[in-house]
Scaffold this motif. Structure first.
Motif, short mmCIF file in Angstrom:
data_model
loop_
_atom_site.label_atom_id
_atom_site.label_comp_id
_atom_site.label_asym_id
_atom_site.label_seq_id
_atom_site.Cartn_x
_atom_site.Cartn_y
_atom_site.Cartn_z
N GLU A 45 -59.85 -7.60 17.25
CA GLU A 45 -59.26 -6.41 18.49
C GLU A 45 -60.39 -6.36 19.28
OE1 GLU A 45 -58.69 -2.61 16.53
OE2 GLU A 45 -59.91 -3.21 14.97
N ARG B 297 -63.64 -9.17 7.94
CA ARG B 297 -62.10 -9.35 8.57
C ARG B 297 -61.53 -10.59 8.12
NH1 ARG B 297 -60.86 -7.13 13.24
NH2 ARG B 297 -60.78 -5.26 12.88
N MET C 231 -46.64 1.37 18.21
CA MET C 231 -47.53 0.36 18.17
C MET C 231 -46.70 -0.75 17.30
SD MET C 231 -49.80 0.52 20.09
CE MET C 231 -50.09 -1.07 20.18
N GLN D 4 -62.31 -20.57 2.83
CA GLN D 4 -60.85 -19.89 2.75
C GLN D 4 -59.92 -20.52 1.26
OE1 GLN D 4 -58.01 -21.26 5.72
NE2 GLN D 4 -57.40 -19.30 5.90
N ARG E 247 -57.72 -19.09 17.56
CA ARG E 247 -58.43 -18.83 16.38
C ARG E 247 -57.70 -18.16 15.20
NH1 ARG E 247 -63.54 -17.39 18.29
NH2 ARG E 247 -63.75 -19.38 18.99
N ASN F 113 -54.52 -0.80 24.35
CA ASN F 113 -54.80 -1.73 23.15
C ASN F 113 -55.11 -2.95 23.50
OD1 ASN F 113 -54.31 -0.05 20.56
ND2 ASN F 113 -52.69 0.50 22.07
N ARG G 204 -59.19 0.45 15.91
CA ARG G 204 -57.98 1.60 15.95
C ARG G 204 -57.10 1.51 14.99
NH1 ARG G 204 -57.02 2.30 22.07
NH2 ARG G 204 -59.24 2.22 22.65
N TYR G 205 -56.90 0.42 14.03
CA TYR G 205 -55.92 0.42 13.18
C TYR G 205 -56.54 -0.06 11.74
CZ TYR G 205 -53.02 1.46 16.99
OH TYR G 205 -52.37 1.90 17.98
N SER H 239 -55.37 -20.77 13.99
CA SER H 239 -55.96 -21.65 12.88
C SER H 239 -56.26 -21.02 11.42
CB SER H 239 -57.13 -22.06 13.57
OG SER H 239 -58.12 -22.49 12.88
N LEU H 240 -56.60 -19.71 11.70
CA LEU H 240 -56.98 -18.94 10.48
C LEU H 240 -56.17 -18.91 9.36
CD1 LEU H 240 -59.65 -17.63 8.79
CD2 LEU H 240 -58.34 -15.34 9.73
N THR H 241 -54.88 -18.55 9.99
CA THR H 241 -53.56 -18.05 9.13
C THR H 241 -52.86 -19.36 8.80
OG1 THR H 241 -52.50 -17.60 11.24
CG2 THR H 241 -53.51 -15.64 9.95
N ARG I 175 -63.28 -19.81 7.46
CA ARG I 175 -62.93 -21.23 7.83
C ARG I 175 -64.41 -21.69 8.11
NH1 ARG I 175 -57.92 -22.58 9.29
NH2 ARG I 175 -58.73 -24.51 10.25
N MET J 212 -63.12 -13.28 16.05
CA MET J 212 -61.80 -12.88 16.75
C MET J 212 -61.72 -11.57 17.17
SD MET J 212 -58.91 -14.50 14.30
CE MET J 212 -59.56 -14.17 12.64
N ASP J 213 -63.03 -10.99 17.36
CA ASP J 213 -63.10 -9.57 18.23
C ASP J 213 -63.83 -10.03 19.50
OD1 ASP J 213 -62.28 -7.97 16.32
OD2 ASP J 213 -63.97 -8.09 15.04
N HIS K 20 -55.17 -6.38 20.46
CA HIS K 20 -55.53 -6.93 19.12
C HIS K 20 -54.44 -8.23 18.87
CE1 HIS K 20 -53.19 -3.03 18.30
NE2 HIS K 20 -52.40 -4.09 18.27
N ARG L 72 -51.41 -7.50 9.51
CA ARG L 72 -52.76 -7.66 9.31
C ARG L 72 -53.74 -7.61 10.60
NH1 ARG L 72 -54.01 -9.39 3.35
NH2 ARG L 72 -51.88 -10.27 2.84
N VAL L 73 -54.50 -6.66 10.97
CA VAL L 73 -55.20 -6.90 12.10
C VAL L 73 -56.37 -8.02 11.92
CG1 VAL L 73 -56.86 -5.82 13.66
CG2 VAL L 73 -54.88 -4.47 12.69
N LEU L 74 -56.11 -9.01 12.73
CA LEU L 74 -57.33 -10.06 12.28
C LEU L 74 -58.47 -9.84 13.43
CD1 LEU L 74 -54.65 -12.95 12.23
CD2 LEU L 74 -56.08 -11.72 10.40
N MET M 285 -71.83 -6.97 13.67
CA MET M 285 -70.62 -7.72 13.95
C MET M 285 -70.45 -9.04 13.27
SD MET M 285 -68.49 -6.41 16.16
CE MET M 285 -67.53 -8.01 16.42
#
Lengths: 358, 173
Positions: free
Chosen positions: A166, B131, A125, B65, A273, A150, B171-172, A276-278, B96, A212-213, A152, A162-164, B124
């Motif tokens: 998924e 998250r 991955m 943030q 998104r 997958n 999963r991760y 925008s967040l990062t 945000r 973001m999911d 994500h 980092r997983v934001l 959620m």
């Protein structure tokens, strides 16, 4: 990179028996469209022999048999293209199908021993993500990984992912396959949906984004119901060619079209998104579903609208391939992250852990 | 301030219209509903559904943030418990979408919210917030603990239980 390196990569986590030689200084044209100094001059030669199930999806033991037969052949073909000695052997250590991982791990260890070079165990991955980042030359991108198993979105910052966001149920390719299996179409379904979607019209399907999911199960159930029509419980295959008024289902073209419009817009929305967040203005696409033209078009349009850069690798680096294993293998080799070949029990144990966690 | 949902060029125009209308209506409705539960939110002055615009009072000096602290995380936990008790979710409670000033912690942008009584949906919301904290904070653990403790004070324990199973599904990790 300082010294010239040639790394042999081996991939075989599921369907692709693949070997590649990554040469950090070959200087051919393969990387010319990219911005990275490395990717400008390097070359990746990939040889792949895909496992094709007779019917249905992937059978793990059949796939492993395919690996046993095909991996030595693709390795030999890849080595033929190398114009000098190999410095390291990198292999896909997982996640993937257990029987395939064991077969490929054994082949990689044997090869590293016979060439007398270090062995590098690569996470499949991370390789999917890294090959795009490497070829784009982006510093801190957001990565959208859209593959069979997958889906994500990740941020890359300070040397780590980092997983934001998924999927909360299945991977995007597998979700599409659930719909196409219902129509009696063979695996993989994505390219067939893409083809049938041309000329379709939009019908109402769910659109499920939670922050973001996101999830696909609702939209796939709705898509199946849409082609069947509400009352129909008959043979789904009968609907394959139905644009007639014989039943009250929606035309397959329209459902395929709408499926793509909704699913890929969901992925594009969460990617936006995440940007925008990062605060990042760089997006990298990865994974086999990244070959879909509509998804690429949406991501490019989104990035253009917000003034971000979008990089989508060539298809040969998106589907499962050993090129990405060799590229990440080279980075890990340079960092000294190798596996002791003599400790074969250790390597095997690692493979089986990867198999269960995948 | 006027908030306009900009048409997204990447989306099919009909789908885009549908989403912008739905989200504009929901945002107006849920922003007011949250305030009735004692959660600080912007006052909605006007709604134009076909245009996808809302006129809202500006709240806060900064996004959460940029001002993340355990105390603020606690506020968010308390606010989410309050709206969940009233039977709806925010849908996108990232750092945000929380505004802060000297006194208060505001929830904004309810456009992805909806009415529900399912613990999964409430979980959620918590998952999305945690998250986003993990995605921006270098040391997220104390923030997450403060957030969950505040939620547990007022909210349903079953939701926190469900949060663990939602996390387990990723999963991760």
């Amino acid at each position: 990179m300082s010294d010239r390196l040639r790394v042999l990569g081996i991939e075989g986590t599921a369907w692709a028996a693949s070997a590649a030689v990554y040469d950090t200084e070959a200087g051919d044209a393969s990387g010319r469209r990219t911005r990275s100094a490395d990717a400008e001059t390097d070359s990746v030669c990939i040889e792949t022999d895909p496992y094709r199930p007779d019917s249905g999806g992937i059978d793990p033991s059949e796939a492993a048999e395919h690996m046993a037969k095909a991996v030595p052949e693709v390795v030999e073909a890849a080595l033929d293209h190398a114009d000098g000695p190999i410095d390291a052997v990198a292999f896909s250590r997982g996640p993937g199908l257990g029987p395939c991982l064991r077969t490929v791990g054994t082949a990689a260890r044997a090869l590293a021993q016979s060439l007398d070079v270090p062995l590098v165990g690569v996470n499949h991955m991370v390789a999917h993500l890294e090959v795009g980042r490497h070829r784009s030359g982006f510093e801190s991108p957001v990565c959208l990984n859209a593959s069979g198993a997958n889906a994500h979105v990740l941020g890359f910052h300070d040397g780590r992912y980092r997983v934001l966001g998924e999927t909360m149920d299945t991977g995007v390719g597998n979700a599409i396959d659930k719909f196409t299996r219902h129509l009696g179409w063979s695996h993989p379904g994505g390219p067939k949906v893409e083809k049938r979607a041309k000329g379709g019209d939009l019908v109402d399907l769910p659109y499920v984004v939670k922050g973001m999911d996101f999830s696909f199960s609702g939209i796939m159930s709705a898509a199946k119901q849409a082609v069947d029509g509400r009352e129909s419980h008959g043979d789904a295959r009968a609907h394959q060619n139905s644009k007639s008024s014989e039943d009250d289902g929606e035309a397959v073209e329209d459902v395929c079209f709408s499926l793509q419009e909704n699913v890929f817009a969901m992925l594009t929305e969460v990617a936006e998104r995440a940007l925008s967040l990062t605060g990042s203005d760089e997006l990298v696409l990865g994974g086999g579903v990244g070959q879909n033209d509509r998804l690429r078009e949406m991501l490019a349009a989104m990035c253009e609208q917000r003034g971000a850069d979008c990089y989508a690798p060539e298809p040969r680096f998106l589907r499962d391939n050993a090129g990405m294993i060799a590229v990440l293998g080279a980075t890990m080799y340079e960092a000294g992250d190798t596996i002791d070949v003599d400790d074969s029990r250790g390597a095997r144990r690692r493979s089986s852990i990867s198999a269960t966690s995948g | 301030m006027t908030k306009r949902r900009v048409p997204k060029a990447y989306r099919h125009p009909d789908l885009d219209d549908r989403l912008r209308r739905d989200r504009t209506v929901l945002e107006a409705r849920l922003t007011s509903a949250a305030r009735r539960q004692g959660v600080p939110t912007p006052v909605v002055r006007d709604v134009d559904v076909p245009e996808g615009t809302l006129v809202l009072r500006t709240v806060g000096d900064a996004d959460l943030q940029a001002a993340l602290s355990a105390e603020r995380a606690r506020d968010v936990g308390r606010h989410l418990a309050a709206i969940h008790e009233a039977g709806f979710v925010h849908g996108d409670p990232t750092t945000r979408n929380v505004r802060v000033d000297g006194e208060r912690t505001y929830l904004i942008d309810f456009g992805l919210g909806y009415y529900t009584d399912d613990a999964e949906d409430f979980a959620m919301d918590l998952h999305v917030f945690e998250r986003s904290v993990e995605g921006t904070a270098d040391d997220p653990d104390p923030l997450r603990e403060a957030f969950e403790a505040a939620y547990a004070d007022r909210g349903d324990d079953a939701v926190l239980g469900r949060l663990r199973s939602v996390e387990g599904r990723g999963r991760y990790q």
